[in-house]
Design a protein around this motif. Structure first.
Motif, short mmCIF file in Angstrom:
data_model
loop_
_atom_site.label_atom_id
_atom_site.label_comp_id
_atom_site.label_asym_id
_atom_site.label_seq_id
_atom_site.Cartn_x
_atom_site.Cartn_y
_atom_site.Cartn_z
N VAL A 398 21.06 0.36 -12.26
CA VAL A 398 20.77 1.67 -11.69
C VAL A 398 19.27 1.76 -11.42
O VAL A 398 18.45 1.69 -12.32
CB VAL A 398 21.29 2.85 -12.56
N ASP A 399 18.95 1.85 -10.14
CA ASP A 399 17.56 1.96 -9.70
C ASP A 399 17.30 3.46 -9.55
O ASP A 399 17.66 4.08 -8.56
CB ASP A 399 17.42 1.22 -8.36
N THR A 400 16.68 4.03 -10.60
CA THR A 400 16.56 5.48 -10.70
C THR A 400 15.28 5.96 -10.05
O THR A 400 14.19 5.65 -10.51
CB THR A 400 16.54 5.91 -12.18
N TRP A 401 15.41 6.73 -8.98
CA TRP A 401 14.21 7.29 -8.35
C TRP A 401 14.00 8.73 -8.82
O TRP A 401 14.92 9.55 -8.75
CB TRP A 401 14.29 7.28 -6.82
N GLN A 403 10.48 11.52 -10.53
CA GLN A 403 9.04 11.73 -10.71
C GLN A 403 8.79 12.62 -11.93
O GLN A 403 9.70 13.33 -12.37
CB GLN A 403 8.46 12.47 -9.50
N THR A 404 7.55 12.62 -12.40
CA THR A 404 7.16 13.53 -13.47
C THR A 404 7.60 14.96 -13.10
O THR A 404 8.11 15.70 -13.94
CB THR A 404 5.62 13.50 -13.65
N GLU A 405 7.41 15.30 -11.85
CA GLU A 405 7.69 16.66 -11.40
C GLU A 405 9.18 16.97 -11.33
O GLU A 405 9.57 18.13 -11.33
CB GLU A 405 7.09 16.89 -10.01
N GLY A 488 6.04 13.32 -1.79
CA GLY A 488 4.94 12.38 -1.63
C GLY A 488 5.41 10.96 -1.36
O GLY A 488 4.61 10.05 -1.21
N ASP A 489 6.72 10.76 -1.30
CA ASP A 489 7.27 9.42 -1.06
C ASP A 489 7.82 9.29 0.35
O ASP A 489 8.38 10.24 0.91
CB ASP A 489 8.41 9.12 -2.05
N GLY A 490 7.68 8.08 0.88
CA GLY A 490 8.35 7.73 2.12
C GLY A 490 9.72 7.15 1.79
O GLY A 490 9.92 6.61 0.71
N GLY A 503 7.74 3.99 -0.94
CA GLY A 503 6.44 4.11 -1.61
C GLY A 503 5.73 5.38 -1.21
O GLY A 503 6.19 6.13 -0.35
N ARG A 504 4.59 5.61 -1.84
CA ARG A 504 3.87 6.87 -1.62
C ARG A 504 3.30 6.93 -0.20
O ARG A 504 2.85 5.92 0.35
CB ARG A 504 2.71 6.98 -2.61
N VAL A 505 3.32 8.12 0.35
CA VAL A 505 2.71 8.32 1.65
C VAL A 505 1.40 9.10 1.52
O VAL A 505 0.74 9.40 2.49
CB VAL A 505 3.66 9.06 2.62
N HIS A 514 2.42 2.93 -13.06
CA HIS A 514 1.60 4.08 -13.45
C HIS A 514 1.02 4.72 -12.21
O HIS A 514 0.48 4.05 -11.34
CB HIS A 514 0.45 3.65 -14.36
N ARG A 515 1.11 6.03 -12.18
CA ARG A 515 0.57 6.77 -11.04
C ARG A 515 -0.91 6.99 -11.20
O ARG A 515 -1.35 7.53 -12.20
CB ARG A 515 1.24 8.13 -11.00
N ILE A 516 -1.69 6.58 -10.22
CA ILE A 516 -3.13 6.75 -10.29
C ILE A 516 -3.62 7.26 -8.93
O ILE A 516 -3.30 6.68 -7.90
CB ILE A 516 -3.82 5.41 -10.64
C1 6R9 Z 1 9.66 8.36 -13.21
C2 6R9 Z 1 8.31 8.06 -12.71
C3 6R9 Z 1 6.71 8.86 -9.60
C4 6R9 Z 1 6.56 7.93 -8.41
C5 6R9 Z 1 7.48 8.30 -7.28
C6 6R9 Z 1 7.67 6.96 -6.59
C7 6R9 Z 1 7.66 5.98 -7.73
C8 6R9 Z 1 9.58 6.05 -9.36
C9 6R9 Z 1 11.03 4.78 -8.38
C10 6R9 Z 1 9.90 4.88 -7.56
C11 6R9 Z 1 10.90 3.53 -5.99
C12 6R9 Z 1 12.13 3.99 -7.91
N1 6R9 Z 1 9.01 5.66 -8.20
N2 6R9 Z 1 10.81 5.52 -9.49
N3 6R9 Z 1 9.83 4.26 -6.37
N4 6R9 Z 1 12.01 3.38 -6.72
N5 6R9 Z 1 13.24 3.81 -8.64
O1 6R9 Z 1 7.98 6.93 -12.45
O2 6R9 Z 1 7.48 9.15 -12.57
O3 6R9 Z 1 5.11 8.38 -13.02
O4 6R9 Z 1 5.62 10.59 -11.89
O5 6R9 Z 1 5.93 8.40 -10.70
O6 6R9 Z 1 6.92 6.61 -8.78
O7 6R9 Z 1 6.60 6.71 -5.75
O8 6R9 Z 1 6.92 9.29 -6.46
P1 6R9 Z 1 5.97 9.16 -12.09
#
Ligand code: 6R9
Length: 638
Positions: A398-401, A403-405, A488-490, A503-505, A514-516
């Motif tokens: 399971v490729d879980t997409w 975010q913190t939000e 914020g993602d494409g 990925g992020r746009v 890690h988000r930076i």
């Molecule tokens: C849970 C987490 C969020 C950002 C998100 C995206 C990237 C997270 C992903 C993924 C592709 C996945 N992201 N899971 N991109 N496939 N399964 O990571 O939270 O640290 O807030 O990051 O991470 O870009 O917008 P957070």
């Protein structure tokens, strides 16, 4: 309605229902939780302000759902299995009953130290069971926790403490990670020089590193526990919380310089993390679930602590790092604790894959039934290696997409129930309504299209505000496109309607998951006295996913470039933490800027990627010649 969806047909039916009748759907899901009082209204919302309220009128405590309600039937079931950094140290198991006792005990410690409902508590602990206990104790008495990842610097801690006016800090003398020891208390001491709001520091013993305990401010965890024991270990009934009372704050990076305090609230977050955990992983009653994330990130909050525990799962937490004592450590842990579900990040998979198959061979991974990934897009090679070498081709990934939000998974396969495709997060979970939009906010309909990923309807786990600055929340997430939450993602939606996150746009990097924020790193670099200006971009990195590339204009770099590089790295470590250190620093005499003074990051990104054949139109630049100089310099660095 059962919580777990059992077939693709059922998924389609429930998804449809969740979109047509979202309030009815979520009310049925919420029935699976324990409420002191039920809600009057399931949902009230607008994305303008934004104003989002789930389960209004309901009263509850999330720890009663994570602990008390399980104790009768599952009291002796392991809630937390803790695997230490050093494989020769004994592991620990806390059953649901034991965890509840310890949480009540520490809740009383917090109360004895003056902490009440609504107070903010900063937690800066290593990955030990006491971290889970501290988090749940805060939730039990209604204090708002703000966990800070152990890799952040004193300055980052101070910023987070001050932003939330924390009254108390919970830390340890130190933490173990691989061969390293991190002197957590001493870092906290440095931070607190800048923090007026902190009245008390509770210090756990872990590494026996010498620490300076300040009279009247610092107390030992163990001493405080003894005090509660001499009081006869009274129970600590859970504080009754309103649905929308704050549960926690977690800081995350965005495209502006200052990290934002993402706020999650009690009821919606509980329902959402529990529902998504049990569904995506199809958790079965006796399974051992192992998430390798650190609790300092959202993945640890939602899917080591709250989601699994609200579902009565056994959650394994690991103090150390995947490559110590060697690159077989995760597989040793799987074998030792008979792990059934493994949830990790693509960066870890890539680094273990690079270490060689000899670390996997001979390890008994036969217990594994399901695998998960999170944090960044996973490349196909890593996906197949994970599938074949770890899952032996029979454990769904399971490729879980999320975010913190978002609090929990938004787009993800449901293990064994919905299909998987390498690199794809696949389909939205029930209740989630994704849409793709173009630059102007126009919806891009149909399949075989890509655009910016937005969500058009609220879900219970979503961000409510950014702490102390609601306007920032509105601007960041709800003003880019009208009436939509912008991720914020494409994203690409293929011919089958499956989603693939590209990925992020925005100007956010994803380094080892890690988000930076690039602005954050630039601010830190610019603190160095020799730096005049800098621009930071990401570039493809074989293990980290993205590496950090800094273009720096320095006043004295010609004296010794390497020393200046080291100094800049040291500065970034001090200001943010070692995770934000640039992988490459290139000194330049100027940056490509438009006539209005904006840095053309597009050009810098291409140069950092090593793709300089087509830099696009550079004629609008103030000084087009600077591009050639930067190109040449980049060649030398490669
Ligand atoms: C849970 C987490 C969020 C950002 C998100 C995206 C990237 C997270 C992903 C993924 C592709 C996945 N992201 N899971 N991109 N496939 N399964 O990571 O939270 O640290 O807030 O990051 O991470 O870009 O917008 P957070």
């Amino acid at each position: 309605m059962d919580l777990q969806i059992k077939s693709f047909e059922e998924y389609q039916r429930i998804y449809q229902y969740s979109v047509e009748k979202p309030e009815e759907f979520w009310a049925e899901i919420a029935e699976h939780f324990y409420w002191r009082r039920k809600w009057n209204k399931v949902l009230e919302w607008n994305f303008k302000e934004p104003n989002i309220k789930w389960f209004e009128g309901a009263r509850l405590n999330i720890t009663e759902n994570c602990l008390d309600r399980h104790v009768y039937k599952l009291g002796d079931k392991p809630a937390i299995i803790w695997e230490p950094n050093d494989p020769n140290e004994a592991h620990r198991v806390l059953t649901y009953k034991q965890l509840l006792d310890k949480v009540e005990q520490f809740s009383n410690v917090l109360k004895n130290n003056g902490i009440r409902k609504g107070d903010r508590v900063c937690i800066y602990l290593p990955m030990v069971p006491e971290l889970v206990i501290a988090v749940l104790a805060c939730a039990r008495i209604g204090a708002i926790h703000s966990v800070v990842f152990g890799g952040f610097s004193a300055q980052s801690i101070a910023d987070r403490i001050n932003d939330a006016d924390c009254r108390l800090v919970i830390t340890a003398d130190g933490g173990f990670r691989g061969t390293k020891q991190i002197a957590l208390k001493s870092i906290v001491d440095d931070a607190l020089v800048q923090c007026k709001s902190v009245e008390r520091v509770i210090v756990l013993t872990r590494t026996r590193t010498p620490v300076s305990m300040i009279k009247g401010r610092d107390v030992w965890w163990e001493d405080e526990i003894k005090k509660v024991e001499t009081q006869g270990n009274p129970p600590c009934p859970a504080e009754e919380m309103n649905a929308e009372d704050l549960l926690f704050i977690l800081y995350t990076s965005g495209s502006t310089g200052k990290p934002k305090g993402v706020v999650h609230t009690c009821a919606g977050y509980m329902v959402y993390t529990g529902y998504t955990f049990t569904n995506a992983f199809q958790y079965q009653p006796d399974e051992v679930y192992f998430c390798t994330a650190d609790i300092g990130w959202i993945t640890g909050h939602s899917y080591i602590i709250y989601g699994p525990l609200s579902q009565g799962a056994t959650s394994l937490m690991f103090e150390g790092v995947p490559n110590w004592p060697d690159a077989g450590r995760l597989w040793d842990i799987v074998e030792k604790h008979k792990v059934n579900i493994l949830y990790t990040a693509p960066t870890a998979i890539r680094s273990l894959m690079a270490a060689g198959d000899q670390y996997v061979e001979g390890k008994d991974l036969s217990t594994i039934t399901k695998l998960g990934t999170v944090g960044e897009p996973i490349n196909e090679e890593a996906w197949h290696w994970y599938d074949q070498k770890i899952g032996k081709g029979k454990a769904p990934i399971v490729d879980t997409w999320w975010q913190t939000e978002t609090g929990g998974f938004l787009i993800s396969p449901i293990a064994g129930v919905t299909p998987t495709v390498p690199g794809y997060a696949m389909l939205p979970l029930p209740g989630v309504q994704p849409i793709l939009v173009d630059e102007n906010g126009q919806e891009i309909e149909g399949n075989g299209v890509s655009g910016n990923l937005c969500i058009k309807y609220p879900w219970p786990g979503m961000i409510r505000t950014t702490y102390g600055d609601h306007e920032r929340c509105r601007q960041t997430y709800f003003s880019v496109y009208e009436n939509l939450y912008f991720t914020g993602d494409g994203c690409l939606r293929d011919e089958n309607g499956y989603y693939r996150i590209t990925g992020r746009v925005d100007d956010v990097l994803n380094v080892s998951g890690h988000r930076i924020g690039t602005a954050e790193v630039e601010n830190a670099i610019n603190m160095h006295s020799d730096v005049i200006e800098s621009a930071v971009v990401g570039y493809p990195h074989p293990v980290k996913g993205q590496g950090i590339y800094a273009f720096v204009i320095a006043s004295q770099h010609h004296t010794d470039e390497d020393l200046t590089r080291q100094d800049i790295n040291q500065t970034v470590s001090r200001i943010i933490g070692a995770i934000a250190k640039p992988d490459k620093i290139q000194f330049v005499s100027g940056l490509p800027k438009t006539r209005s003074g904006k840095i053309m990051r597009r050009i810098l990104r291409k140069i950092a990627e090593g793709d300089t054949s087509n830099l696009g139109d550079t004629t609008t630049l103030l000084d087009p010649a600077v591009v050639d100089e930067i190109k040449e310099g980049a060649e030398k660095l490669r």
